[in-house]
Design an enzyme around this catalytic site. Structure first.
Site, PDB file in Angstrom:
ATOM      1  N   GLY A 134     -10.575 -12.313   3.199  1.00  0.00           N
ATOM      2  CA  GLY A 134     -10.816 -12.259   1.753  1.00  0.00           C
ATOM      3  C   GLY A 134      -9.632 -12.721   0.943  1.00  0.00           C
ATOM      4  O   GLY A 134      -8.880 -13.603   1.381  1.00  0.00           O
ATOM      5  N   CYS A 184       1.378  -0.108  -0.527  1.00  0.00           N
ATOM      6  CA  CYS A 184       2.078  -0.010   0.766  1.00  0.00           C
ATOM      7  C   CYS A 184       2.332  -1.351   1.451  1.00  0.00           C
ATOM      8  O   CYS A 184       3.485  -1.718   1.684  1.00  0.00           O
ATOM      9  CB  CYS A 184       1.293   0.887   1.715  1.00  0.00           C
ATOM     10  SG  CYS A 184       1.333   2.600   1.202  1.00  0.00           S
ATOM     11  N   LYS A 242      -8.487  -2.116  -3.737  1.00  0.00           N
ATOM     12  CA  LYS A 242      -9.557  -1.841  -2.767  1.00  0.00           C
ATOM     13  C   LYS A 242     -10.557  -0.936  -3.461  1.00  0.00           C
ATOM     14  O   LYS A 242     -10.262  -0.410  -4.539  1.00  0.00           O
ATOM     15  CB  LYS A 242      -8.982  -1.204  -1.494  1.00  0.00           C
ATOM     16  CG  LYS A 242      -8.450   0.214  -1.657  1.00  0.00           C
ATOM     17  CD  LYS A 242      -8.087   0.804  -0.290  1.00  0.00           C
ATOM     18  CE  LYS A 242      -7.766   2.278  -0.406  1.00  0.00           C
ATOM     19  NZ  LYS A 242      -7.415   2.884   0.859  1.00  0.00           N
ATOM     20  N   ASP A 264       8.839  18.306  -8.728  1.00  0.00           N
ATOM     21  CA  ASP A 264       8.825  16.976  -9.342  1.00  0.00           C
ATOM     22  C   ASP A 264       9.503  17.071 -10.697  1.00  0.00           C
ATOM     23  O   ASP A 264       9.460  18.118 -11.353  1.00  0.00           O
ATOM     24  CB  ASP A 264       7.384  16.483  -9.515  1.00  0.00           C
ATOM     25  CG  ASP A 264       7.329  14.974  -9.626  1.00  0.00           C
ATOM     26  OD1 ASP A 264       6.849  14.341  -8.676  1.00  0.00           O
ATOM     27  OD2 ASP A 264       7.782  14.422 -10.648  1.00  0.00           O
ATOM     28  N   ASN A 311       2.295  -0.286   9.748  1.00  0.00           N
ATOM     29  CA  ASN A 311       1.762  -0.916   8.541  1.00  0.00           C
ATOM     30  C   ASN A 311       1.855  -2.435   8.622  1.00  0.00           C
ATOM     31  O   ASN A 311       0.935  -3.144   8.231  1.00  0.00           O
ATOM     32  CB  ASN A 311       2.502  -0.413   7.301  1.00  0.00           C
ATOM     33  CG  ASN A 311       1.816   0.800   6.690  1.00  0.00           C
ATOM     34  OD1 ASN A 311       0.820   1.289   7.227  1.00  0.00           O
ATOM     35  ND2 ASN A 311       2.335   1.282   5.583  1.00  0.00           N
ATOM     36  N   LYS A 345       4.816  -3.992  -0.045  1.00  0.00           N
ATOM     37  CA  LYS A 345       6.162  -3.412  -0.110  1.00  0.00           C
ATOM     38  C   LYS A 345       6.737  -3.212   1.302  1.00  0.00           C
ATOM     39  O   LYS A 345       7.897  -3.548   1.559  1.00  0.00           O
ATOM     40  CB  LYS A 345       6.045  -2.067  -0.833  1.00  0.00           C
ATOM     41  CG  LYS A 345       7.269  -1.215  -0.852  1.00  0.00           C
ATOM     42  CD  LYS A 345       7.070  -0.013  -1.747  1.00  0.00           C
ATOM     43  CE  LYS A 345       6.482   1.164  -1.021  1.00  0.00           C
ATOM     44  NZ  LYS A 345       7.342   2.083  -0.363  1.00  0.00           N
TER      45      LYS A 345
HETATM   46  C1  UDX Z   1      -2.339   1.658   3.844  1.00  0.00           C
HETATM   47  C2  UDX Z   1      -2.414   2.133   5.306  1.00  0.00           C
HETATM   48  O1  UDX Z   1      -3.745   1.927   5.802  1.00  0.00           O
HETATM   49  C3  UDX Z   1      -1.994   3.583   5.433  1.00  0.00           C
HETATM   50  O2  UDX Z   1      -1.991   3.972   6.797  1.00  0.00           O
HETATM   51  C4  UDX Z   1      -0.599   3.724   4.839  1.00  0.00           C
HETATM   52  O3  UDX Z   1      -0.160   5.059   4.910  1.00  0.00           O
HETATM   53  C5  UDX Z   1      -0.585   3.236   3.407  1.00  0.00           C
HETATM   54  O4  UDX Z   1      -1.053   1.891   3.347  1.00  0.00           O
HETATM   55  P1  UDX Z   1      -3.877   1.779   1.650  1.00  0.00           P
HETATM   56  O5  UDX Z   1      -2.853   0.878   1.028  1.00  0.00           O
HETATM   57  O6  UDX Z   1      -4.348   2.964   0.902  1.00  0.00           O
HETATM   58  O7  UDX Z   1      -3.317   2.337   3.062  1.00  0.00           O
HETATM   59  O8  UDX Z   1      -5.195   0.901   1.921  1.00  0.00           O
HETATM   60  P2  UDX Z   1      -5.857   0.099   3.141  1.00  0.00           P
HETATM   61  O9  UDX Z   1      -7.239   0.578   3.282  1.00  0.00           O
HETATM   62  O10 UDX Z   1      -5.006   0.118   4.346  1.00  0.00           O
HETATM   63  O11 UDX Z   1      -5.933  -1.400   2.534  1.00  0.00           O
HETATM   64  C6  UDX Z   1      -4.779  -2.128   2.151  1.00  0.00           C
HETATM   65  C7  UDX Z   1      -5.144  -3.507   1.644  1.00  0.00           C
HETATM   66  O12 UDX Z   1      -5.571  -4.351   2.700  1.00  0.00           O
HETATM   67  C8  UDX Z   1      -6.272  -3.558   0.598  1.00  0.00           C
HETATM   68  O13 UDX Z   1      -5.929  -4.472  -0.424  1.00  0.00           O
HETATM   69  C9  UDX Z   1      -7.467  -4.053   1.367  1.00  0.00           C
HETATM   70  O14 UDX Z   1      -8.390  -4.746   0.541  1.00  0.00           O
HETATM   71  C10 UDX Z   1      -6.803  -4.991   2.369  1.00  0.00           C
HETATM   72  N1  UDX Z   1      -7.592  -5.187   3.588  1.00  0.00           N
HETATM   73  C11 UDX Z   1      -7.782  -4.165   4.461  1.00  0.00           C
HETATM   74  C12 UDX Z   1      -8.116  -6.455   3.864  1.00  0.00           C
HETATM   75  O15 UDX Z   1      -7.957  -7.405   3.096  1.00  0.00           O
HETATM   76  N2  UDX Z   1      -8.818  -6.615   5.037  1.00  0.00           N
HETATM   77  C13 UDX Z   1      -9.012  -5.615   5.922  1.00  0.00           C
HETATM   78  O16 UDX Z   1      -9.643  -5.858   6.955  1.00  0.00           O
HETATM   79  C14 UDX Z   1      -8.482  -4.341   5.625  1.00  0.00           C
END
Ligand code: UDX
Length: 416
Positions: free
Chosen positions: A239, A246, A306, A31, A194, A249
């Site tokens: 919600g 992720c 989250k 890095d 995703n 984007k």
């Molecule tokens: C996500 C993917 O799950 C993962 O596989 C990928 O590699 C990267 O992106 P992450 O962004 O860490 O992971 O969190 P994730 O738990 O997937 O939640 C993403 C967002 O969706 C959060 O803001 C969460 O609050 C929201 N969410 C998730 C909801 O609003 N409702 C749901 O039922 C699930």
């Protein structure tokens, strides 16, 4: 022992490097952010298999396999910015001193592998043989190591038998089905997965809007749907919408990419629109109770995108705070981990509280924006007493509406 360079010591790169070392490979993690490396060196030295460097050139020379884990941020129009991938590929190509396998791990649009091959072919010395493979990560924040070590599947995209064998051997200690495919399909699997999860979230959020209009309960609907194994229970929590580094984007990048190749991805455009609407809906609910916002104190519980992280990237809380502050409300906020980061963005008109109860003191309305465990266990009688007015808008449906009404709250969740 496989010699591997992991380029990029961010969230994905670090987990990848540490896990590959654990699997028995010799790993050097590269890095250009020296501070990040210095902090990690202490730990890395103890495990003899993991080293850190800021030189792509040296790391390429001593490694046979190079995982590329650098960032691919969004440009204003949603397109993924691949300049870091291109720069790293070119540097690796310059340093190649024999066969190298370049593995894309960052989330990249389809055709990135093709561009990498072209870039390398223009730069490499004739005797430096190489392959390119796509091996997308599916790591969630907060559970990245177990997502790496115990994945539900491993995706390996490559047209080369040699590359296929090398990666198969690396992942051999992990028990998970491996999906072998071509580079382009592997790249698409990541974006398609995703975006599908984002579709599920926006779908249940759309249902929540219908529920509000007819007086049904979206939580029961999600439960009723989730028992169907073809649908599944996961990612059906309604919600304030999805945030994080992720989903926003990746959905934007996928829409952009589809347009580039001549397909109008209207389904994903609707997913984005619904996600934005969830924020406006919360705002409308606030206005319904408070009319004007100027100099009114509004409490917010939860700032991170989250629970269990201090990450506020694309967090719904930021958009909501921005709108409330633009109408000159006074905010009192609390989050178990994300206060410092939020303070940098909103230093003014916001009181950063020591605990949830301090947030409530004299607030005319309380908003819940992240479903932290701590908030589920609050002494709600105390919350009610502290609030200036008993308005509570629950953007994550963590409380039971009946119970809240009994306690004397003017309570609203999402879609119930
Ligand atoms: C996500 C993917 O799950 C993962 O596989 C990928 O590699 C990267 O992106 P992450 O962004 O860490 O992971 O969190 P994730 O738990 O997937 O939640 C993403 C967002 O969706 C959060 O803001 C969460 O609050 C929201 N969410 C998730 C909801 O609003 N409702 C749901 O039922 C699930």
């Amino acid at each position: 022992m496989n010699k591997i360079a992991v380029i990029g010591a961010g969230h994905v790169g670090l987990v990848t490097a540490a896990c590959l070392a654990k699997l028995g490979n010799k790993v050097v993690c590269v890095d250009n952010d020296r501070k990040k490396i210095i902090d990690l060196v202490k730990d890395g030295v103890q495990k003899k298999r993991l080293a850190f460097s800021f030189s792509i050139e040296k790391s390429t020379r001593i490694s046979r396999i190079i995982f590329i884990c650098v960032g691919t941020p969004s440009k204003p129009d949603g397109e993924a910015d691949l300049s870091a991938i291109e720069a790293v590929t070119a540097e690796v190509a310059k340093a190649m001193n024999g066969y190298k396998l370049l593995v894309e791990k960052s989330t990249v649009p389809v055709m990135t592998g093709e561009w990498m091959k072209r870039t390398i072919n223009l730069i490499r010395k004739k005797n430096a043989d190489f392959d390119v493979a796509a091996n997308p990560e599916f790591l969630k924040e907060g559970s990245a190591i177990s997502d790496f070590m115990k994945p539900e599947r491993i995706v390996i995209g490559t047209e080369s038998e040699r590359a296929k064998k090398i990666l198969e051997e690396i992942y051999q200690p992990i028990k998970a089905p491996i999906i072998f495919t071509d580079v382009k399909s592997a790249e698409l699997i990541k974006h398609a997965s995703n975006s599908f999860l984002a579709v599920k979230i926006s779908y249940i959020n759309a249902i929540s809007q219908i529920c509000e209009k007819v007086g049904a309960d979206v939580e029961s609907i999600a439960k009723g749907m989730g028992y169907d194994s073809r649908i599944g229970k996961a990612f059906l929590s309604p919600g304030v919408g999805y945030g994080g580094s992720c989903f926003p984007k990746d959905v934007a990048a996928f829409i952009h990419l589809a347009k580039e190749v001549g397909y109008d991805f209207s389904l994903l455009k609707a997913v984005q629109k619904i996600n934005q609407e969830q924020i406006s809906l919360i705002f409308k609910k606030i206005k319904k109770y408070l009319w004007t916002l100027k100099n009114k104190k509004i409490g917010i519980l939860g700032l991170s995108f989250k629970p269990d992280t201090d990450d506020i990237r694309e967090a719904p809380s930021l958009k909501i705070m921005e709108r409330l502050l633009s109408e000159e409300a006074i905010l009192s906020v609390y989050d178990p981990k994300a206060m410092e980061e939020t303070k940098k963005i909103f230093p003014r008109r916001t009181i950063y509280c020591k605990n949830p109860y301090q947030v409530c003191k004299g607030a005319e309305l309380l908003l819940v924006l992240t479903e932290w465990e701590e908030f589920k266990k609050l002494d709600l009688k105390r919350v009610k007493k502290l609030l200036g007015k008993p308005h509570l808008i629950d953007g994550r449906n963590i409380y039971e509406p009946e119970k809240m009404k009994k306690l004397g709250f003017v309570y609203e969740g999402v879609g119930r």
